[in-house]
Scaffold this motif. Structure first.
Motif, PDB file in Angstrom:
ATOM      1  N   VAL A 142       1.744  14.521  -7.166  1.00  0.00           N
ATOM      2  CA  VAL A 142       2.799  15.467  -7.545  1.00  0.00           C
ATOM      3  C   VAL A 142       4.032  14.724  -8.061  1.00  0.00           C
ATOM      4  O   VAL A 142       4.666  15.161  -9.033  1.00  0.00           O
ATOM      5  CB  VAL A 142       3.157  16.374  -6.350  1.00  0.00           C
ATOM      6  N   ILE A 143       4.378  13.608  -7.430  1.00  0.00           N
ATOM      7  CA  ILE A 143       5.532  12.821  -7.891  1.00  0.00           C
ATOM      8  C   ILE A 143       5.295  12.317  -9.312  1.00  0.00           C
ATOM      9  O   ILE A 143       6.196  12.385 -10.174  1.00  0.00           O
ATOM     10  CB  ILE A 143       5.800  11.644  -6.931  1.00  0.00           C
ATOM     11  N   VAL A 144       4.084  11.826  -9.580  1.00  0.00           N
ATOM     12  CA  VAL A 144       3.756  11.353 -10.932  1.00  0.00           C
ATOM     13  C   VAL A 144       3.849  12.501 -11.935  1.00  0.00           C
ATOM     14  O   VAL A 144       4.407  12.338 -13.031  1.00  0.00           O
ATOM     15  CB  VAL A 144       2.347  10.721 -10.952  1.00  0.00           C
ATOM     16  N   ALA A 145       3.316  13.671 -11.570  1.00  0.00           N
ATOM     17  CA  ALA A 145       3.363  14.835 -12.464  1.00  0.00           C
ATOM     18  C   ALA A 145       4.804  15.263 -12.726  1.00  0.00           C
ATOM     19  O   ALA A 145       5.174  15.582 -13.863  1.00  0.00           O
ATOM     20  CB  ALA A 145       2.567  15.992 -11.857  1.00  0.00           C
ATOM     21  N   LYS A 146       5.635  15.253 -11.687  1.00  0.00           N
ATOM     22  CA  LYS A 146       7.048  15.640 -11.847  1.00  0.00           C
ATOM     23  C   LYS A 146       7.786  14.675 -12.765  1.00  0.00           C
ATOM     24  O   LYS A 146       8.508  15.087 -13.685  1.00  0.00           O
ATOM     25  CB  LYS A 146       7.728  15.695 -10.477  1.00  0.00           C
ATOM     26  N   LEU A 147       7.619  13.376 -12.526  1.00  0.00           N
ATOM     27  CA  LEU A 147       8.291  12.386 -13.350  1.00  0.00           C
ATOM     28  C   LEU A 147       7.826  12.457 -14.800  1.00  0.00           C
ATOM     29  O   LEU A 147       8.637  12.287 -15.724  1.00  0.00           O
ATOM     30  CB  LEU A 147       8.052  10.977 -12.778  1.00  0.00           C
ATOM     31  N   ALA A 148       6.528  12.720 -14.998  1.00  0.00           N
ATOM     32  CA  ALA A 148       6.003  12.853 -16.353  1.00  0.00           C
ATOM     33  C   ALA A 148       6.616  14.064 -17.054  1.00  0.00           C
ATOM     34  O   ALA A 148       6.975  13.993 -18.241  1.00  0.00           O
ATOM     35  CB  ALA A 148       4.482  12.976 -16.318  1.00  0.00           C
ATOM     36  N   MET A 149       6.755  15.188 -16.335  1.00  0.00           N
ATOM     37  CA  MET A 149       7.382  16.373 -16.922  1.00  0.00           C
ATOM     38  C   MET A 149       8.853  16.123 -17.224  1.00  0.00           C
ATOM     39  O   MET A 149       9.354  16.526 -18.287  1.00  0.00           O
ATOM     40  CB  MET A 149       7.231  17.574 -15.983  1.00  0.00           C
ATOM     41  N   ASP A 150       9.567  15.481 -16.301  1.00  0.00           N
ATOM     42  CA  ASP A 150      10.986  15.176 -16.531  1.00  0.00           C
ATOM     43  C   ASP A 150      11.157  14.325 -17.780  1.00  0.00           C
ATOM     44  O   ASP A 150      12.070  14.561 -18.591  1.00  0.00           O
ATOM     45  CB  ASP A 150      11.581  14.455 -15.319  1.00  0.00           C
ATOM     46  N   TRP A 151      10.282  13.326 -17.928  1.00  0.00           N
ATOM     47  CA  TRP A 151      10.367  12.452 -19.105  1.00  0.00           C
ATOM     48  C   TRP A 151      10.028  13.210 -20.375  1.00  0.00           C
ATOM     49  O   TRP A 151      10.736  13.118 -21.390  1.00  0.00           O
ATOM     50  CB  TRP A 151       9.416  11.258 -18.945  1.00  0.00           C
ATOM     51  N   PHE A 152       8.939  14.000 -20.339  1.00  0.00           N
ATOM     52  CA  PHE A 152       8.480  14.686 -21.547  1.00  0.00           C
ATOM     53  C   PHE A 152       9.528  15.666 -22.057  1.00  0.00           C
ATOM     54  O   PHE A 152       9.770  15.757 -23.269  1.00  0.00           O
ATOM     55  CB  PHE A 152       7.168  15.417 -21.263  1.00  0.00           C
ATOM     56  N   PHE A 153      10.163  16.412 -21.136  1.00  0.00           N
ATOM     57  CA  PHE A 153      11.118  17.420 -21.578  1.00  0.00           C
ATOM     58  C   PHE A 153      12.489  16.834 -21.926  1.00  0.00           C
ATOM     59  O   PHE A 153      13.408  17.582 -22.260  1.00  0.00           O
ATOM     60  CB  PHE A 153      11.245  18.524 -20.524  1.00  0.00           C
TER      61      PHE A 153
END
Length: 302
Positions: A142-153
């Motif tokens: 979940v942490i990886v998914a959150k950080l990936a979303m934060d970066w992408f957006f």
């Protein structure tokens, strides 16, 4: 509540945190009422469980399940963007179609995973109990998914998706291909849901055709509860809020169902969900009412 029940609630909450991140993208950022979630969640579980039961590597099976979820979201977006079908109706059509697709994939109503390898038992360190390891691994995912979303957006394309959801006409005036952004956003949203479905099937020991019922309600509940706890317009805090909301939601569900004095049973799950969502919706209104009452009366003009 026992420690085992608490860790189980955290584990399921973290799995549905992935669903909540997908729902946040479609409902809040893209403004797309997406009911495909109720079909793409069991789709991820069906694809993953079927591949593992046939001898596939669990990591490959999980990746393919994630891609299957992305494809489902892409088709929903295509129905809306290319065929001009209303967004809500397009997602309903896809959700209905996926019920039959999932039955076809599994070859029946369920696929058990009894002694088959999963990403959890393959990566499990020696000497660490199963009920401790699963929440830890889910937290890392979940942490990886959150950080990936934060970066992408924070990238140009991610900002284009947000602009499309905020004001599609203005986004088109700025040269943004809003149709492509809808397709991309829907694919990412349902890829997260498909990943959650794959992980859920591996933790629960198999995939079932009914495992997707009410998934969209759980995702929305996590988003609403999270926004009530941590209201913010910044994407970094918004993603954190829905993760916290998913965990808090599952915690209160487990607390209610494990409290003997309340007398609730498993069949009362939807009732508890409705009550929690209603409370989360009312809390912001109560805050505004209290703030309004505390404000001093404005001086009357002469």
């Amino acid at each position: 509540m026992s420690l085992f029940s608490l860790l189980g609630a955290v584990e399921i909450g973290l799995i549905f945190a992935l669903v909540a991140l997908g729902v946040l993208l479609s409902f809040r950022l893209l403004r797309f009422p997406d009911l495909t979630v109720d079909g793409s969640f069991p789709l991820g579980g069906a694809v993953c469980a079927t591949l593992i039961s046939k001898g596939a590597d669990p990591f490959t099976a999980t990746a393919v399940a994630t891609l299957a979820g992305a494809l489902a979201g892409l088709i929903t977006g295509w129905l809306n963007v290319r065929l001009k079908i209303m967004d809500l109706l397009a997602s309903i059509l896809m959700m209905i179609a996926l019920y039959s697709v999932n039955l076809r994939i599994m070859g029946g109503p369920n696929v058990p995973l009894i002694n088959d390898p999963t990403v959890f038992n393959v990566l499990q360190p020696a000497g660490l109990a199963d009920y401790w390891w699963r929440p830890i691994l889910m937290l890392l995912i979940v942490i990886v998914a959150k950080l990936a979303m934060d970066w992408f957006f924070s990238t140009e394309r991610g900002l284009a998706i947000r602009a499309t959801g905020s004001n599609a006409r203005m986004a088109r005036a700025q040269g943004i291909n809003t149709g492509a952004m809808v397709l991309l956003g829907m694919a990412i949203s349902n890829a997260l849901v498909g990943l959650a479905g794959a992980l859920f099937a591996q933790t629960q020991g198999g995939s079932d055709i009914s495992m997707g019922i009410g998934t969209i309600v759980i995702g929305l509940a996590a988003v609403i509860v999270g926004e009530a706890i941590m209201p913010s317009r910044r994407i970094v805090y918004a993603t954190l809020a829905v993760i916290v909301g998913a965990i808090v939601y599952r915690f209160f569900i487990a607390l209610a169902l494990n409290s003997d004095f309340i007398g609730l049973k498993a069949q009362d799950l939807n009732l508890v969900t409705a009550v929690l969502v209603a409370i989360a919706l009312v809390i912001p209104q109560l805050k505004r009412m209290l703030q309004h009452r505390r404000l001093p009366d404005a001086p009357k003009s002469l």
